[in-house]
Design a protein around this motif. Structure first.
Motif, PDB file in Angstrom:
ATOM      1  N   LYS A  67       0.829  -1.210   0.000  1.00 18.86           N
ATOM      2  CA  LYS A  67       0.000   0.000   0.000  1.00 18.86           C
ATOM      3  C   LYS A  67       0.865   1.263   0.000  1.00 18.86           C
ATOM      4  O   LYS A  67       0.669   2.182   0.803  1.00 18.86           O
ATOM      5  CB  LYS A  67      -0.956  -0.012   1.203  1.00 18.86           C
ATOM      6  CG  LYS A  67      -1.949  -1.168   1.185  1.00 18.86           C
ATOM      7  CD  LYS A  67      -2.862  -1.133   2.404  1.00 18.86           C
ATOM      8  CE  LYS A  67      -3.940  -2.200   2.295  1.00 18.86           C
ATOM      9  NZ  LYS A  67      -3.381  -3.566   2.184  1.00 18.86           N
ATOM     10  N   ALA A  68       1.834   1.261  -0.883  1.00 18.99           N
ATOM     11  CA  ALA A  68       2.754   2.400  -0.987  1.00 18.99           C
ATOM     12  C   ALA A  68       3.141   2.599  -2.451  1.00 18.99           C
ATOM     13  O   ALA A  68       3.421   1.627  -3.155  1.00 18.99           O
ATOM     14  CB  ALA A  68       4.009   2.153  -0.149  1.00 18.99           C
ATOM     15  N   GLY A  69       3.156   3.828  -2.885  1.00 18.85           N
ATOM     16  CA  GLY A  69       3.514   4.116  -4.272  1.00 18.85           C
ATOM     17  C   GLY A  69       5.010   4.311  -4.447  1.00 18.85           C
ATOM     18  O   GLY A  69       5.469   5.400  -4.801  1.00 18.85           O
ATOM     19  N   VAL A  70       5.766   3.266  -4.179  1.00 20.12           N
ATOM     20  CA  VAL A  70       7.228   3.376  -4.233  1.00 20.12           C
ATOM     21  C   VAL A  70       7.729   3.419  -5.678  1.00 20.12           C
ATOM     22  O   VAL A  70       8.595   4.233  -6.024  1.00 20.12           O
ATOM     23  CB  VAL A  70       7.892   2.204  -3.483  1.00 20.12           C
ATOM     24  CG1 VAL A  70       9.410   2.251  -3.647  1.00 20.12           C
ATOM     25  CG2 VAL A  70       7.511   2.230  -2.010  1.00 20.12           C
ATOM     26  N   PHE A  71       7.194   2.532  -6.527  1.00 17.74           N
ATOM     27  CA  PHE A  71       7.756   2.382  -7.864  1.00 17.74           C
ATOM     28  C   PHE A  71       6.824   2.912  -8.949  1.00 17.74           C
ATOM     29  O   PHE A  71       5.624   2.600  -8.949  1.00 17.74           O
ATOM     30  CB  PHE A  71       8.044   0.906  -8.153  1.00 17.74           C
ATOM     31  CG  PHE A  71       9.101   0.313  -7.267  1.00 17.74           C
ATOM     32  CD1 PHE A  71      10.430   0.712  -7.389  1.00 17.74           C
ATOM     33  CD2 PHE A  71       8.770  -0.630  -6.309  1.00 17.74           C
ATOM     34  CE1 PHE A  71      11.408   0.169  -6.574  1.00 17.74           C
ATOM     35  CE2 PHE A  71       9.741  -1.182  -5.490  1.00 17.74           C
ATOM     36  CZ  PHE A  71      11.065  -0.773  -5.623  1.00 17.74           C
ATOM     37  N   PRO A  72       7.361   3.694  -9.892  1.00 17.87           N
ATOM     38  CA  PRO A  72       6.573   4.077 -11.060  1.00 17.87           C
ATOM     39  C   PRO A  72       6.475   2.896 -12.017  1.00 17.87           C
ATOM     40  O   PRO A  72       7.244   1.939 -11.919  1.00 17.87           O
ATOM     41  CB  PRO A  72       7.403   5.211 -11.675  1.00 17.87           C
ATOM     42  CG  PRO A  72       8.811   4.876 -11.312  1.00 17.87           C
ATOM     43  CD  PRO A  72       8.730   4.243  -9.940  1.00 17.87           C
ATOM     44  N   SER A  73       5.529   2.972 -12.939  1.00 21.10           N
ATOM     45  CA  SER A  73       5.395   1.922 -13.936  1.00 21.10           C
ATOM     46  C   SER A  73       6.294   2.259 -15.118  1.00 21.10           C
ATOM     47  O   SER A  73       6.117   3.286 -15.767  1.00 21.10           O
ATOM     48  CB  SER A  73       3.936   1.824 -14.405  1.00 21.10           C
ATOM     49  OG  SER A  73       3.783   0.808 -15.364  1.00 21.10           O
ATOM     50  N   PRO A  74       7.300   1.416 -15.398  1.00 15.18           N
ATOM     51  CA  PRO A  74       8.225   1.728 -16.506  1.00 15.18           C
ATOM     52  C   PRO A  74       7.553   1.581 -17.866  1.00 15.18           C
ATOM     53  O   PRO A  74       6.700   0.713 -18.057  1.00 15.18           O
ATOM     54  CB  PRO A  74       9.341   0.698 -16.328  1.00 15.18           C
ATOM     55  CG  PRO A  74       8.690  -0.445 -15.615  1.00 15.18           C
ATOM     56  CD  PRO A  74       7.644   0.151 -14.729  1.00 15.18           C
ATOM     57  N   HIS A  75       7.939   2.427 -18.779  1.00 16.92           N
ATOM     58  CA  HIS A  75       7.358   2.424 -20.126  1.00 16.92           C
ATOM     59  C   HIS A  75       8.400   2.008 -21.159  1.00 16.92           C
ATOM     60  O   HIS A  75       9.563   2.394 -21.064  1.00 16.92           O
ATOM     61  CB  HIS A  75       6.819   3.813 -20.480  1.00 16.92           C
ATOM     62  CG  HIS A  75       5.736   4.295 -19.563  1.00 16.92           C
ATOM     63  ND1 HIS A  75       4.447   3.834 -19.624  1.00 16.92           N
ATOM     64  CD2 HIS A  75       5.774   5.195 -18.542  1.00 16.92           C
ATOM     65  CE1 HIS A  75       3.717   4.426 -18.682  1.00 16.92           C
ATOM     66  NE2 HIS A  75       4.505   5.256 -18.025  1.00 16.92           N
ATOM     67  N   LEU A  76       7.948   1.262 -22.135  1.00 24.09           N
ATOM     68  CA  LEU A  76       8.813   0.848 -23.237  1.00 24.09           C
ATOM     69  C   LEU A  76       9.092   2.051 -24.135  1.00 24.09           C
ATOM     70  O   LEU A  76       8.182   2.785 -24.508  1.00 24.09           O
ATOM     71  CB  LEU A  76       8.136  -0.258 -24.048  1.00 24.09           C
ATOM     72  CG  LEU A  76       8.797  -0.684 -25.352  1.00 24.09           C
ATOM     73  CD1 LEU A  76      10.110  -1.395 -25.074  1.00 24.09           C
ATOM     74  CD2 LEU A  76       7.862  -1.582 -26.156  1.00 24.09           C
ATOM     75  N   VAL A  77      10.348   2.272 -24.443  1.00 22.27           N
ATOM     76  CA  VAL A  77      10.734   3.310 -25.397  1.00 22.27           C
ATOM     77  C   VAL A  77      10.967   2.641 -26.734  1.00 22.27           C
ATOM     78  O   VAL A  77      11.890   1.834 -26.880  1.00 22.27           O
ATOM     79  CB  VAL A  77      12.016   4.050 -24.952  1.00 22.27           C
ATOM     80  CG1 VAL A  77      12.455   5.033 -26.035  1.00 22.27           C
ATOM     81  CG2 VAL A  77      11.787   4.777 -23.638  1.00 22.27           C
TER      82      VAL A  77
END
Length: 387
Positions: free
Chosen positions: A227-237
């Motif tokens: 219940k913590a927003g530690v990591f962003p969601s990585p996006h494919l470049v």
């Protein structure tokens, strides 16, 4: 009343901008949203954290350069000042298959020298050896305690690697009992490589897309579990790149692990070596040159290489060979490759002899990477309840 008169009257009533074009009148309300220029858009968007890595298993070949490494340099040139860029030589991943210790040690240095030679700037980007930052493996263990076995079993890359290491022609022929745990779980370490820097943008090839999806899933699983927003969601470049095929087997990718060394052009190859390899490359006897990846994979591979080297559309390049044969094409391909890699090759030879400089770059990069990743790990440890 003429159309132009109507426009002028409308302008006086509603304060419109008018632009006469071919006898008519185009209009724009002053209250319309202002189109922002590129500089303004860059200021408004959030800074990006770009991460990518490459294994230190020998000198990169033409496929590595055109498919990935040249795009790293482009990303570095086009990144906004506030963007972070991290490029890593992933030594721990190399251990998933048997390695000769001396060869691996030399390959680590060769890869670092290569990245510097092609234009990666260690002052602008964090250039480092992954195996000199223990935070990668610590986070990988934490993530492995969250990763479902089912997802790892659906990964396909380990099957291909195991087949290649056993010289098997078909992945179905591989005995999975020979699979080591590291080769099975290395996608988790790859996710940790990304997440330990909270990377937001990942330039990878199509063959790594499945692994990026795992990283996205693990980031979401961790955030939900604690219940913590530690990591962003990585996006494919997705970057413009081409798939370079083997010169000896144009049904498969150009590979450093292929037994036949003539199947690939290395970035350190001399013009003489390049010419011999291209001259001996597999083509066909179907007549004048045309681009047809299905019916003429070898010929089309050479056209793809040439188009990438001269930065032109492959169909335009193919059109220049109407009525010509493979001898002309192969000669032009060899010369185009030489023109493209001659500078990096000379720079590599210079840098590779400066061991003190390479060690300094490696130390500085590792220090910056550890400092950057330690911020993440302090947050992770506190979140999971570790000191």
């Amino acid at each position: 009343m003429s159309l132009f008169a109507q426009c002028r009257k409308l302008h006086s009533i509603q304060s419109l901008t008018r632009i006469p074009v071919k006898g008519t009148c185009l209009k724009r309300f002053h209250s319309s949203p202002r189109v922002r220029n590129t500089a303004e858009q860059k200021k408004l968007r959030s800074p990006r954290v770009v991460f990518s890595g490459i294994q230190p298993t020998g000198i990169p070949h033409l496929g590595n350069y055109l498919g990935a490494l040249s795009n790293w340099v482009k990303l570095q040139k086009t990144a906004a000042p506030e963007d972070e860029l991290l490029f890593s030589i992933v030594g721990w991943h190399a251990l998933t298959l048997p390695q000769d210790p001396k060869t691996l040690s030399d390959s680590r240095m060769d890869m670092l020298a290569t990245l510097l030679a092609i234009g990666i700037d260690p002052k602008r980007s964090i250039l480092f050896h992954q195996d000199q930052n223990q935070n990668h493996t610590e986070l990988a263990w934490i993530l492995s305690c969250l990763a479902p076995m089912g997802k790892l079993q659906r990964m396909t890359t380990w099957k291909a690697k195991l087949a290649a290491s056993r010289n098997a022609n078909d992945e179905s022929e591989v005995d999975e009992s020979l699979l080591n745990v590291g080769l099975f779980t290395y996608p988790i370490l790859q996710a940790a490589d990304i997440m330990v820097y909270k990377a937001t943008h990942i330039p990878v090839g199509e063959d790594q897309k499945q692994h990026l999806e795992l990283a996205k899933n693990l980031a979401d699983t961790f955030n939900r579990a604690y219940k913590a927003g530690v990591f962003p969601s990585p996006h494919l470049v997705t970057t413009p790149c081409c798939r370079i095929l083997s010169l000896k087997d144009p049904t498969s990718k150009m590979s450093k692990s292929a037994p036949d060394t003539a199947s690939r052009v290395l970035l350190t190859d001399t013009f003489s070596a390049i010419s011999l390899k291209i001259k001996a490359s597999v083509t066909d006897s179907l007549g004048p040159i045309t681009y047809d990846p299905i019916l003429r994979p070898g010929t089309s591979n050479l056209l793809t290489i040439l188009a990438a080297c001269v930065d032109e559309d492959v169909h335009s390049v193919a059109g220049r060979y109407e009525g010509k044969g493979h001898e002309a094409l192969k000669g032009d391909v060899a010369e185009a490759i030489e023109k493209m890699i001659e500078g990096p090759r000379l720079e590599f030879e210079r840098i590779r002899g400066e061991r003190g400089y390479l060690e300094e770059v490696a130390r500085d990069g590792a220090l910056r990477a550890r400092e950057r990743s330690e911020e993440t790990m302090r947050e992770v440890r506190a979140t999971v309840g570790l000191p």
